[in-house]
Scaffold this motif. Structure first.
Motif, PDB file in Angstrom:
ATOM      1  N   THR A  65       0.828  -1.206   0.000  1.00  0.00           N
ATOM      2  CA  THR A  65       0.000   0.000   0.000  1.00  0.00           C
ATOM      3  C   THR A  65       0.859   1.250   0.000  1.00  0.00           C
ATOM      4  OG1 THR A  65      -1.783  -1.144   1.186  1.00  0.00           O
ATOM      5  CG2 THR A  65      -1.779   1.271   1.269  1.00  0.00           C
ATOM      6  N   VAL A  66       1.918   1.255   0.813  1.00  0.00           N
ATOM      7  CA  VAL A  66       2.819   2.412   0.867  1.00  0.00           C
ATOM      8  C   VAL A  66       3.464   2.655  -0.488  1.00  0.00           C
ATOM      9  CG1 VAL A  66       4.985   3.271   1.842  1.00  0.00           C
ATOM     10  CG2 VAL A  66       3.277   2.232   3.337  1.00  0.00           C
ATOM     11  N   VAL A  67       3.957   1.588  -1.117  1.00  0.00           N
ATOM     12  CA  VAL A  67       4.586   1.722  -2.429  1.00  0.00           C
ATOM     13  C   VAL A  67       3.570   2.235  -3.452  1.00  0.00           C
ATOM     14  CG1 VAL A  67       5.644   0.458  -4.339  1.00  0.00           C
ATOM     15  CG2 VAL A  67       6.337  -0.024  -1.991  1.00  0.00           C
ATOM     16  N   GLY A  68       2.343   1.725  -3.389  1.00  0.00           N
ATOM     17  CA  GLY A  68       1.308   2.178  -4.309  1.00  0.00           C
ATOM     18  C   GLY A  68       0.987   3.646  -4.136  1.00  0.00           C
ATOM     19  N   LEU A  69       0.876   4.094  -2.879  1.00  0.00           N
ATOM     20  CA  LEU A  69       0.584   5.499  -2.621  1.00  0.00           C
ATOM     21  C   LEU A  69       1.695   6.397  -3.142  1.00  0.00           C
ATOM     22  CD1 LEU A  69      -0.862   5.344   1.014  1.00  0.00           C
ATOM     23  CD2 LEU A  69      -2.118   5.774  -1.096  1.00  0.00           C
ATOM     24  N   LEU A  70       2.928   6.013  -2.880  1.00  0.00           N
ATOM     25  CA  LEU A  70       4.057   6.849  -3.296  1.00  0.00           C
ATOM     26  C   LEU A  70       4.219   6.881  -4.809  1.00  0.00           C
ATOM     27  CD1 LEU A  70       6.787   6.102  -0.643  1.00  0.00           C
ATOM     28  CD2 LEU A  70       5.563   8.218  -1.001  1.00  0.00           C
ATOM     29  N   SER A  71       3.897   5.780  -5.475  1.00  0.00           N
ATOM     30  CA  SER A  71       4.069   5.718  -6.924  1.00  0.00           C
ATOM     31  C   SER A  71       2.910   6.354  -7.666  1.00  0.00           C
ATOM     32  CB  SER A  71       4.212   4.263  -7.380  1.00  0.00           C
ATOM     33  OG  SER A  71       3.009   3.543  -7.149  1.00  0.00           O
ATOM     34  N   GLY A  72       1.850   6.712  -6.932  1.00  0.00           N
ATOM     35  CA  GLY A  72       0.681   7.279  -7.593  1.00  0.00           C
ATOM     36  C   GLY A  72      -0.196   6.230  -8.240  1.00  0.00           C
ATOM     37  N   GLY A  73       0.127   4.950  -8.042  1.00  0.00           N
ATOM     38  CA  GLY A  73      -0.658   3.866  -8.615  1.00  0.00           C
ATOM     39  C   GLY A  73      -1.745   3.422  -7.657  1.00  0.00           C
ATOM     40  N   PRO A  74      -2.568   2.466  -8.082  1.00  0.00           N
ATOM     41  CA  PRO A  74      -3.637   1.965  -7.209  1.00  0.00           C
ATOM     42  C   PRO A  74      -3.055   1.191  -6.026  1.00  0.00           C
ATOM     43  CG  PRO A  74      -3.524   0.694  -9.247  1.00  0.00           C
ATOM     44  CD  PRO A  74      -2.582   1.840  -9.419  1.00  0.00           C
ATOM     45  N   PRO A  75      -3.221   1.663  -4.799  1.00  0.00           N
ATOM     46  CA  PRO A  75      -2.590   1.003  -3.656  1.00  0.00           C
ATOM     47  C   PRO A  75      -3.085  -0.421  -3.412  1.00  0.00           C
ATOM     48  CG  PRO A  75      -4.072   2.757  -2.936  1.00  0.00           C
ATOM     49  CD  PRO A  75      -3.952   2.880  -4.412  1.00  0.00           C
ATOM     50  N   VAL A  76      -4.363  -0.687  -3.674  1.00  0.00           N
ATOM     51  CA  VAL A  76      -4.891  -2.037  -3.449  1.00  0.00           C
ATOM     52  C   VAL A  76      -4.228  -3.029  -4.393  1.00  0.00           C
ATOM     53  CG1 VAL A  76      -6.946  -3.491  -3.530  1.00  0.00           C
ATOM     54  CG2 VAL A  76      -7.083  -1.188  -2.558  1.00  0.00           C
ATOM     55  N   LYS A  77      -4.084  -2.629  -5.640  1.00  0.00           N
ATOM     56  CA  LYS A  77      -3.442  -3.508  -6.624  1.00  0.00           C
ATOM     57  C   LYS A  77      -2.004  -3.783  -6.234  1.00  0.00           C
ATOM     58  CE  LYS A  77      -2.454  -3.853 -11.584  1.00  0.00           C
ATOM     59  NZ  LYS A  77      -2.594  -3.173 -12.898  1.00  0.00           N
ATOM     60  N   ARG A  78      -1.268  -2.729  -5.814  1.00  0.00           N
ATOM     61  CA  ARG A  78       0.121  -2.908  -5.402  1.00  0.00           C
ATOM     62  C   ARG A  78       0.214  -3.805  -4.173  1.00  0.00           C
ATOM     63  NH1 ARG A  78       0.190  -0.376  -9.553  1.00  0.00           N
ATOM     64  NH2 ARG A  78       1.646   1.269 -10.184  1.00  0.00           N
ATOM     65  N   ALA A  79      -0.716  -3.637  -3.233  1.00  0.00           N
ATOM     66  CA  ALA A  79      -0.697  -4.439  -2.019  1.00  0.00           C
ATOM     67  C   ALA A  79      -0.927  -5.912  -2.330  1.00  0.00           C
ATOM     68  CB  ALA A  79      -1.756  -3.924  -1.041  1.00  0.00           C
ATOM     69  N   LEU A  80      -1.899  -6.194  -3.189  1.00  0.00           N
ATOM     70  CA  LEU A  80      -2.182  -7.588  -3.560  1.00  0.00           C
ATOM     71  C   LEU A  80      -1.023  -8.195  -4.342  1.00  0.00           C
ATOM     72  CD1 LEU A  80      -5.955  -7.317  -4.538  1.00  0.00           C
ATOM     73  CD2 LEU A  80      -4.975  -8.264  -2.431  1.00  0.00           C
ATOM     74  N   ARG A  81      -0.359  -7.380  -5.145  1.00  0.00           N
ATOM     75  CA  ARG A  81       0.806  -7.882  -5.881  1.00  0.00           C
ATOM     76  C   ARG A  81       1.923  -8.267  -4.920  1.00  0.00           C
ATOM     77  NH1 ARG A  81       3.727  -3.816  -9.919  1.00  0.00           N
ATOM     78  NH2 ARG A  81       4.382  -2.937  -7.917  1.00  0.00           N
ATOM     79  N   GLN A  82       2.180  -7.420  -3.915  1.00  0.00           N
ATOM     80  CA  GLN A  82       3.196  -7.746  -2.919  1.00  0.00           C
ATOM     81  C   GLN A  82       2.847  -9.041  -2.195  1.00  0.00           C
ATOM     82  OE1 GLN A  82       5.840  -5.712  -3.650  1.00  0.00           O
ATOM     83  NE2 GLN A  82       6.038  -4.849  -1.599  1.00  0.00           N
ATOM     84  N   LEU A  83       1.563  -9.176  -1.853  1.00  0.00           N
ATOM     85  CA  LEU A  83       1.117 -10.375  -1.140  1.00  0.00           C
ATOM     86  C   LEU A  83       1.315 -11.615  -2.002  1.00  0.00           C
ATOM     87  CD1 LEU A  83      -0.312 -11.403   1.451  1.00  0.00           C
ATOM     88  CD2 LEU A  83      -2.471 -11.166   0.200  1.00  0.00           C
ATOM     89  N   ALA A  84       0.948 -11.542  -3.262  1.00  0.00           N
ATOM     90  CA  ALA A  84       1.065 -12.700  -4.153  1.00  0.00           C
ATOM     91  C   ALA A  84       2.528 -13.099  -4.335  1.00  0.00           C
ATOM     92  CB  ALA A  84       0.427 -12.382  -5.501  1.00  0.00           C
ATOM     93  N   ILE A  85       3.406 -12.107  -4.514  1.00  0.00           N
ATOM     94  CA  ILE A  85       4.828 -12.405  -4.699  1.00  0.00           C
ATOM     95  C   ILE A  85       5.408 -13.042  -3.442  1.00  0.00           C
ATOM     96  CG2 ILE A  85       7.107 -11.360  -5.017  1.00  0.00           C
ATOM     97  CD1 ILE A  85       5.750  -9.291  -6.836  1.00  0.00           C
ATOM     98  N   GLY A  86       5.089 -12.459  -2.300  1.00  0.00           N
ATOM     99  CA  GLY A  86       5.626 -12.984  -1.042  1.00  0.00           C
ATOM    100  C   GLY A  86       5.148 -14.391  -0.748  1.00  0.00           C
TER     101      GLY A  86
END
Length: 352
Positions: A313-334
């Protein structure tokens, strides 16, 4: 103009409330900044005030009691008053790109254009903030994420092999320490190397002093600008202008470029070490408090999942991208990395 319907009035009153709230957000952000950034934010607040006045004119006697802004805009206001950080600008950037005025018949073409330009203005301000955070903050965020993923994978892999809880705990702590030291050392070398490369690319001070003594007819200063990527004609024009105004601010210094902030070697190393360790300790926590077997594995996976959602979520917010999508991507990778390691542990150790 035709008489507005009840739906139009309701919608316009909502727009009015949001414009008022957005203007307040920009004023609050401006109150925490100085110089050019403050002026830009106040200009944005003034523009939102013009939009507010437009909806007031359309509503006329139907304006009614002031409404509250949307939950999103009010949340931005709270963050702007409390923090005034790049996170608020990143959220404001996303909000400006979702302008509701494109299909709105009551909005003018100028208002629609304003909202599109506002998104780019806020993007520029947010980029400045991201650049200021880019060094040590980058090391912190990615250090924490690496700690979470690598140590969860290590703990699950060892657990899958069927060893005792004590061995899992010792292995997890060893992985924490080894990984944190490796990350810290690697980040130090990386940042120091990057800074040295940037310093090597900066103009030499003695060359700046030599500008005042150059032969105007030969104009060798043009070679400097050509070496920096200018076309021959542009380089000649730039060099001639510099030589004609030698009393002005040193143009070579101005042309040296503004490098992205990369932080310091020690600062990046410490941030990487500490945040890797803070991430890597999470998979070990269930074993530290005495949990065993499948229960410990599930608790570790859940705790790491929550933390991965947070970093994403933090990375998504800082990048200006959708935070939910970024959060789920991090979760899937991990989880993907940890799952593969666990299966390898089961295969090697014969299962638990």
């Amino acid at each position: 103009m035709t008489e507005p319907s009840a739906k139009d009035v309701k919608r316009w009153r909502r727009y009015l409330a949001d414009e008022r709230a957005e203007a307040a957000v920009y004023r609050d952000l401006a109150g925490r900044r100085t110089g050019e950034e403050r002026e830009i934010l106040l200009a944005l607040a003034e523009a939102e005030g013009r939009h507010e006045a437009h909806w007031r004119r359309l509503l006329g006697d139907r304006v009614g009691m002031p409404l509250k802004g949307s939950l999103r805009t009010r949340g931005l206001g709270v963050m702007a008053r409390r923090f005034g950080s790049v996170f608020v600008l990143a959220l404001a950037q996303r909000a400006e790109t979702r302008s509701p005025y494109t299909p709105e018949s009551g909005a003018t073409d100028a208002m629609i254009a304003d909202e599109q330009i506002h998104a780019e203005v806020v993007r520029g301000l947010a980029t400045r903030g991201r650049n200021r955070l880019s060094g040590n903050f980058r090391a912190a965020v990615f250090g924490a994420n690496d700690g979470l993923v690598s140590n969860l994978a290590l703990v699950l892999g060892i657990s899958g092999s069927g060893v005792s809880n004590n061995i899992v705990l010792v292995t997890g702590l060893a992985g924490l320490l080894a990984g944190a030291l490796s990350m810290g050392a690697g980040e130090y070398v990386s940042v120091r190397s990057q800074r040295e490369l940037l310093e090597a690319s900066a103009p030499d001070g003695s060359a700046r002093e030599a500008v005042h003594h150059l032969d105007v007819d030969s104009n060798e200063l043009a070679l400097v600008y050509r070496a920096r990527g200018m076309s021959p004609d542009d380089a000649e024009t730039k060099a001639s202008r510099v030589l004609e105004n030698l009393s002005s601010e040193d143009a070579m210094a101005a042309e040296s470029g503004v490098h992205e902030s990369v932080g310091t070697g020690i600062g990046a190393a410490m941030a990487s070490f500490c945040f890797f360790a803070s991430g890597a300790v999470i998979p070990v926590l269930p074993y530290l408090v005495g949990l065993e077997g499948v229960v410990a594995l599930v608790v570790a996976a859940v705790l790491v999942g929550i933390a991965l959602l947070g970093t994403g979520t933090v990375v998504g917010l800082l990048s200006g991208g959708p935070p939910v999508k970024r959060a789920l991507r991090q979760l899937a990778i991990g989880y993907g990395a940890a799952g593969v390691t666990y299966l390898l542990g089961v295969l090697v150790g014969g299962g638990v």
